[in-house]
Design a protein around this motif. Structure first.
Motif, PDB file in Angstrom:
ATOM      1  N   PRO A 291      -4.748  -9.223  -1.254  1.00 20.68           N
ATOM      2  CA  PRO A 291      -4.822  -7.987  -0.118  1.00 20.68           C
ATOM      3  C   PRO A 291      -4.595  -6.732  -0.649  1.00 20.68           C
ATOM      4  N   LEU A 292      -4.939  -5.680   0.081  1.00 24.87           N
ATOM      5  CA  LEU A 292      -4.950  -4.258  -0.395  1.00 24.87           C
ATOM      6  C   LEU A 292      -3.932  -3.576   0.489  1.00 24.87           C
ATOM      7  N   LEU A 293      -3.600  -3.985   1.614  1.00 30.41           N
ATOM      8  CA  LEU A 293      -2.736  -3.355   2.686  1.00 30.41           C
ATOM      9  C   LEU A 293      -2.062  -4.249   3.374  1.00 30.41           C
ATOM     10  N   GLU A 294      -0.753  -4.161   3.655  1.00 29.24           N
ATOM     11  CA  GLU A 294       0.125  -4.884   4.419  1.00 29.24           C
ATOM     12  C   GLU A 294       0.444  -3.827   5.782  1.00 29.24           C
ATOM     13  N   TRP A 295      -0.194  -4.002   6.905  1.00 25.99           N
ATOM     14  CA  TRP A 295       0.020  -3.364   7.940  1.00 25.99           C
ATOM     15  C   TRP A 295       1.193  -3.533   8.595  1.00 25.99           C
ATOM     16  N   HIS A 296       1.796  -2.496   9.147  1.00 25.50           N
ATOM     17  CA  HIS A 296       3.062  -2.509  10.071  1.00 25.50           C
ATOM     18  C   HIS A 296       2.769  -1.964  11.672  1.00 25.50           C
ATOM     19  N   LYS A 297       2.466  -3.008  12.428  1.00 27.94           N
ATOM     20  CA  LYS A 297       1.862  -2.605  13.577  1.00 27.94           C
ATOM     21  C   LYS A 297       2.945  -3.390  14.820  1.00 27.94           C
ATOM     22  N   HIS A 298       2.858  -2.321  15.812  1.00 27.86           N
ATOM     23  CA  HIS A 298       3.580  -2.626  17.207  1.00 27.86           C
ATOM     24  C   HIS A 298       2.601  -3.910  17.722  1.00 27.86           C
TER      25      HIS A 298
ATOM     26  N   ALA B  19      -2.121  -2.740  -3.472  1.00 25.72           N
ATOM     27  CA  ALA B  19      -2.969  -2.879  -4.933  1.00 25.72           C
ATOM     28  C   ALA B  19      -2.756  -1.443  -5.816  1.00 25.72           C
ATOM     29  N   GLY B  20      -3.064  -1.593  -6.989  1.00 25.79           N
ATOM     30  CA  GLY B  20      -3.092  -0.520  -7.784  1.00 25.79           C
ATOM     31  C   GLY B  20      -1.459   0.106  -8.055  1.00 25.79           C
ATOM     32  N   ARG B  21      -1.160   1.325  -8.073  1.00 28.18           N
ATOM     33  CA  ARG B  21       0.345   1.872  -8.237  1.00 28.18           C
ATOM     34  C   ARG B  21       0.860   1.547  -6.971  1.00 28.18           C
TER      35      ARG B  21
ATOM     36  N   PHE C 130      -7.250   4.286   5.809  1.00 21.32           N
ATOM     37  CA  PHE C 130      -6.277   3.759   4.721  1.00 21.32           C
ATOM     38  C   PHE C 130      -7.243   2.973   3.610  1.00 21.32           C
ATOM     39  N   TYR C 131      -8.196   2.175   4.251  1.00 19.15           N
ATOM     40  CA  TYR C 131      -9.012   1.265   3.077  1.00 19.15           C
ATOM     41  C   TYR C 131      -9.795   2.381   2.346  1.00 19.15           C
ATOM     42  N   TYR C 132     -10.217   3.332   2.882  1.00 19.87           N
ATOM     43  CA  TYR C 132     -10.817   4.353   2.018  1.00 19.87           C
ATOM     44  C   TYR C 132     -10.182   5.119   0.968  1.00 19.87           C
ATOM     45  N   ILE C 133      -8.693   5.186   1.373  1.00 25.36           N
ATOM     46  CA  ILE C 133      -7.876   5.926   0.480  1.00 25.36           C
ATOM     47  C   ILE C 133      -7.554   4.823  -0.492  1.00 25.36           C
ATOM     48  N   VAL C 134      -7.364   3.583  -0.248  1.00 22.02           N
ATOM     49  CA  VAL C 134      -6.784   2.631  -1.269  1.00 22.02           C
ATOM     50  C   VAL C 134      -8.067   2.733  -2.329  1.00 22.02           C
ATOM     51  N   MET C 135      -9.268   2.556  -1.852  1.00 20.02           N
ATOM     52  CA  MET C 135     -10.433   2.607  -2.733  1.00 20.02           C
ATOM     53  C   MET C 135     -10.673   3.922  -3.661  1.00 20.02           C
ATOM     54  N   ALA C 136     -10.527   4.941  -3.354  1.00 20.76           N
ATOM     55  CA  ALA C 136     -10.351   6.294  -3.977  1.00 20.76           C
ATOM     56  C   ALA C 136      -9.258   6.219  -4.993  1.00 20.76           C
ATOM     57  N   MET C 137      -8.015   5.341  -4.658  1.00 25.43           N
ATOM     58  CA  MET C 137      -7.092   5.382  -5.506  1.00 25.43           C
ATOM     59  C   MET C 137      -7.027   4.249  -6.664  1.00 25.43           C
ATOM     60  N   LEU C 138      -7.682   3.276  -6.569  1.00 25.28           N
ATOM     61  CA  LEU C 138      -7.721   2.102  -7.405  1.00 25.28           C
ATOM     62  C   LEU C 138      -8.500   2.375  -8.567  1.00 25.28           C
ATOM     63  N   PRO C 139      -7.981   1.948  -9.734  1.00 27.58           N
ATOM     64  CA  PRO C 139      -8.486   2.155 -11.050  1.00 27.58           C
ATOM     65  C   PRO C 139      -9.863   1.446 -11.108  1.00 27.58           C
ATOM     66  N   LEU C 140     -10.771   1.947 -11.934  1.00 28.13           N
ATOM     67  CA  LEU C 140     -12.132   1.357 -11.953  1.00 28.13           C
ATOM     68  C   LEU C 140     -12.270  -0.027 -12.305  1.00 28.13           C
ATOM     69  N   ARG C 141     -11.253  -0.573 -13.065  1.00 29.82           N
ATOM     70  CA  ARG C 141     -11.250  -1.961 -13.637  1.00 29.82           C
ATOM     71  C   ARG C 141     -10.904  -2.668 -12.541  1.00 29.82           C
ATOM     72  N   THR C 142      -9.951  -2.208 -11.634  1.00 24.78           N
ATOM     73  CA  THR C 142      -9.702  -3.148 -10.215  1.00 24.78           C
ATOM     74  C   THR C 142     -10.637  -3.264  -9.675  1.00 24.78           C
ATOM     75  N   LEU C 143     -11.524  -2.172  -9.227  1.00 19.27           N
ATOM     76  CA  LEU C 143     -12.600  -2.051  -8.503  1.00 19.27           C
ATOM     77  C   LEU C 143     -13.717  -3.026  -8.904  1.00 19.27           C
TER      78      LEU C 143
END
Length: 518
Positions: A161-168, A106-108, A133-146
Motif C-alpha cells: 500500500p501507498l497510503l493508510e487513510w484516517h477517515k471519519h 512508501a518511500g520516506r 495525496f496519491y499524486y503527492i506520493v508518486m511525486a516523492m517516490l524514488p524512481l526505482r520504487t516507481l
C-alpha cells in the motif's frame, strides 16, 4: 489501486476496486453527503419553539456529528505527529468542503493532512480530496520504487500500500470513475520514470519535497482538465447521457467545471511543508516561554487582499485588461480565490467552453448557476492558476500544534483567537486560571465571574476534540471570550436557505506536534 492486502485488478475489470486497494483502510460504503443530524440543515423551527430553546444534547449532536480524533503511536513512524483532531460543520447542502488525512507508507514516509473548500458544487473538492495525496506520493517516490510499481502492475502482482487513510465513518469513500483516475495516475508515474535520477539526487530534501508538492498539484489539475476534454470529445448535441452520469460527483466535466482550494500539510522527520492554493489557511500554535500563545501564519491568501497576488494576476494579462481582470475583488468579477483546482471556465479557450454550453446541458444542470455561462471580458485565458505556494518549517519544541482550516473559520475568528482557544483547551488553563477581583468588584460580580469560569471549564471538559471546541466558539462567541448558549443555538438552528448568509462550510484539522508545557 494499491492495497495492504489487495492486488491490482485486471485492466478490463471495473477500476473502483483498484481505487479502494490503493489504501490500507477497509472499503466503506459510498455516502452521498456529510452527516446532517436532526436539528441542522433543512430543519425549520418546529412547534413554535424558539431557536434558543434547543437543548444542550441537540447542540452537541450537531457540533460533534462529524468530529474525528486519531492518536498516533510514539516512534519514528509518526514523524513527530502525536495525533490530530478534525471536524466539519456544513452550511451548504450538500457541503462543498472536504478533508483528508493519511500516513504515507512508501518511500520516506510522512503524514499528509488537507482541507479542501469547494465552489460551484462539491464535485471538484470531492475528487481532489481523494486523488491529490496519491499524486503527492508518486511525486516523492524514488524512481526505482516507481519502476518496481510499474512492473507489479504489468504482471498483475500484489503491491504494497501507498497510503493508510484516517477517515471519519461519514467521510466520502473512493469516488466512482476509478478507471479514468487510475490511468491518469499511472501515466504520471510512467512519465516520472523518464526523468533523470541524478538530477533528483542533487536536490536537498526540502527542495525535493517542495518540487514534488508543486508537481503533484499541477499534474492533478492538468489531468482533471484532460479527463474533462476527453469526456467532452465524446459529446454531441444528440448524445444522451447514461442515467445518473451527469449527477455523479466523478463526472469529469462536472469536476472540472466546479473548483476547489486546497491547503495541504506534509510532516516528515520533524519538517513541516505547507502547500496552499487559494484562501484556506495553516497557522502554527507556538507556546512562548512564559506560557502565552502565539499564532504564526504559514500561508498567504491568494485573493485581492494580497497585494503581491493582485500584482501577479494583473501582470499576466495585457494592460488593456487592467480594469476587467479583477473587478469587485473577484477574478473577472466572479471568483474570490485567484488560485484553484478545476474551474476550467477560467482556464479553457472560449471556443471549448462554448462547446460545453451547447452540448452538455445535462452536466450544466448539475453545477451552480454561475458556472453555466462564459465569464464577462473573457479575452486572454487562462486566468486561474493551480500553482501552489509552498513553505517549509523545522518543527521546534515550542511548536505545539498546527491548525488547517477553510475560510469559513477565518471569516468568523482571528488567527490569534483560534490559537489561544486551542492552546488553552489543550492545557486546561481555563480551569486553573485564578480570578483576581478588580477594584470595586462586588460579591455579585465575583459570583458571575466564577460562574463564567465554571461554564468555560465545562466546555473544555465537554469538547475533548479541539476542532469541536473551535466550532462552538466560532458560532457562539459572546464577544468576551465565552460562549453564549442562545447565540450558538440560533446559529445552529438557521434553516438551510438562511445559514449560508451567515457562514460558510467550516472544516478544521488540528495536528498535535508537541505536548503543551503546563
Amino acid at each position: 489501486m494499491l492495497g495492504r492486502t489487495g492486488t491490482f485488478s485486471r485492466c478490463c475489470q471495473v477500476e473502483v476496486q483498484q481505487c479502494r486497494s490503493l489504501s490500507s483502510s477497509p472499503p466503506t460504503p459510498e455516502l452521498p453527503r456529510l452527516h446532517y443530524p436532526a436539528g441542522s440543515g433543512n430543519r425549520k423551527y418546529q412547534g413554535g419553539q424558539e431557536a434558543g430553546q434547543m437543548s444542550v444534547g441537540q447542540i452537541n449532536n450537531i457540533l460533534k456529528a462529524n468530529e474525528y480524533s486519531h492518536t498516533l503511536p510514539r516512534g519514528p513512524a509518526s514523524h513527530g505527529v502525536l495525533g490530530f483532531h478534525s471536524n466539519m460543520l456544513p452550511s451548504n447542502i450538500p457541503s462543498e468542503d472536504r478533508r483528508s488525512s493519511a500516513t504515507c507508507l512508501a518511500g520516506r514516509g510522512g503524514m499528509l493532512f488537507g482541507v479542501f473548500d469547494g465552489h460551484g458544487g462539491p464535485a471538484c473538492a470531492h475528487t481532489v480530496s481523494q486523488r491529490l495525496f496519491y499524486y503527492i506520493v508518486m511525486a516523492m517516490l524514488p524512481l526505482r520504487t516507481l519502476a518496481e510499481l510499474e512492473r507489479a502492475v504489468e504482471e498483475e502482482r500484489a503491491v504494497p500500500p501507498l497510503l493508510e487513510w484516517h477517515k471519519h465513518p461519514q467521510d466520502h469513500s473512493c469516488p466512482d470513475g476509478g478507471a479514468v483516475s487510475f490511468q491518469s495516475l499511472r501515466n504520471y508515474w510512467q512519465e516520472r520514470l523518464e526523468e533523470d535520477e541524478d538530477d533528483k539526487e542533487e536536490e536537498q530534501d526540502g527542495e525535493r519535497v517542495t518540487s514534488a508538492l508543486v508537481s503533484a498539484f499541477r499534474r492533478l489539475d492538468y489531468d482533471l482538465s484532460v479527463e474533462a476534454q476527453v469526456h467532452l470529445s465524446m459529446s454531441s448535441p444528440r448524445r444522451v447521457s447514461l442515467p445518473g452520469e451527469a449527477l455523479s460527483l466523478s463526472c469529469p466535466l462536472r469536476v472540472a467545471l466546479s473548483g476547489c482550494t486546497a491547503c495541504i500539510a506534509h510532516v516528515s522527520n520533524g519538517v513541516l511543508h505547507i502547500a496552499n492554493l487559494g484562501d484556506s489557511r495553516a497557522v502554527l500554535g507556538v507556546q512562548e516561554p512564559d506560557g502565552r500563545w502565539s499564532a504564526v501564519s504559514l500561508t498567504n491568501d491568494h485573493n485581492a487582499q494580497n497585494p503581491d497576488e493582485l500584482q501577479r494576476i494583473l501582470g499576466e494579462h495585457p494592460p488593456s485588461e487592467q480594469k476587467t481582470v479583477v473587478r469587485h475583488d473577484r477574478l473577472l468579477g466572479l471568483l474570490l480565490p485567484f488560485r484553484a483546482f478545476g474551474d476550467v471556465r477560467f482556464k479553457w479557450s472560449a471556443e471549448m467552453l462554448n462547446r460545453v454550453y451547447e452540448t452538455r446541458l445535462d452536466v450544466l444542470s448539475a453545477v451552480s448557476e454561475a458556472v453555466r455561462m462564459l465569464p464577462p471580458h473573457y479575452l486572454t485565458p487562462p486566468y486561474l492558476s493551480a500553482q501552489p505556494e509552498v513553505t517549509h518549517h523545522h518543527i521546534k519544541p515550542a511548536d505545539k500544534f498546527l491548525v488547517l482550516a477553510t475560510d469559513g473559520l477565518w471569516e468568523l475568528m482571528h488567527r490569534q483567537t483560534v490559537i489561544q482557544l486551542v492552546g488553552e483547551q489543550l492545557t486546561g488553563l481555563q480551569q486553573q486560571r485564578p480570578i483576581i477581583p478588580g477594584v470595586g468588584t462586588t460579591l455579585g460580580g465575583l459570583q458571575r465571574l466564577l460562574l463564567e469560569r465554571r461554564g468555560r471549564a465545562l466546555l473544555v471538559l465537554e469538547d475533548q476534540n479541539a476542532t469541536t471546541h473551535l466550532l462552538r466558539h466560532a458560532l457562539g462567541d459572546d464577544g468576551y471570550g465565552a460562549v453564549a448558549p442562545n447565540r450558538l443555538a440560533k446559529m445552529l438552528s438557521l434553516p438551510a436557505e438562511l445559514a449560508r448568509r451567515y457562514r460558510d462550510d467550516i472544516t478544521i484539522t488540528v495536528i498535535h506536534l508537541n505536548e503543551p508545557d503546563l
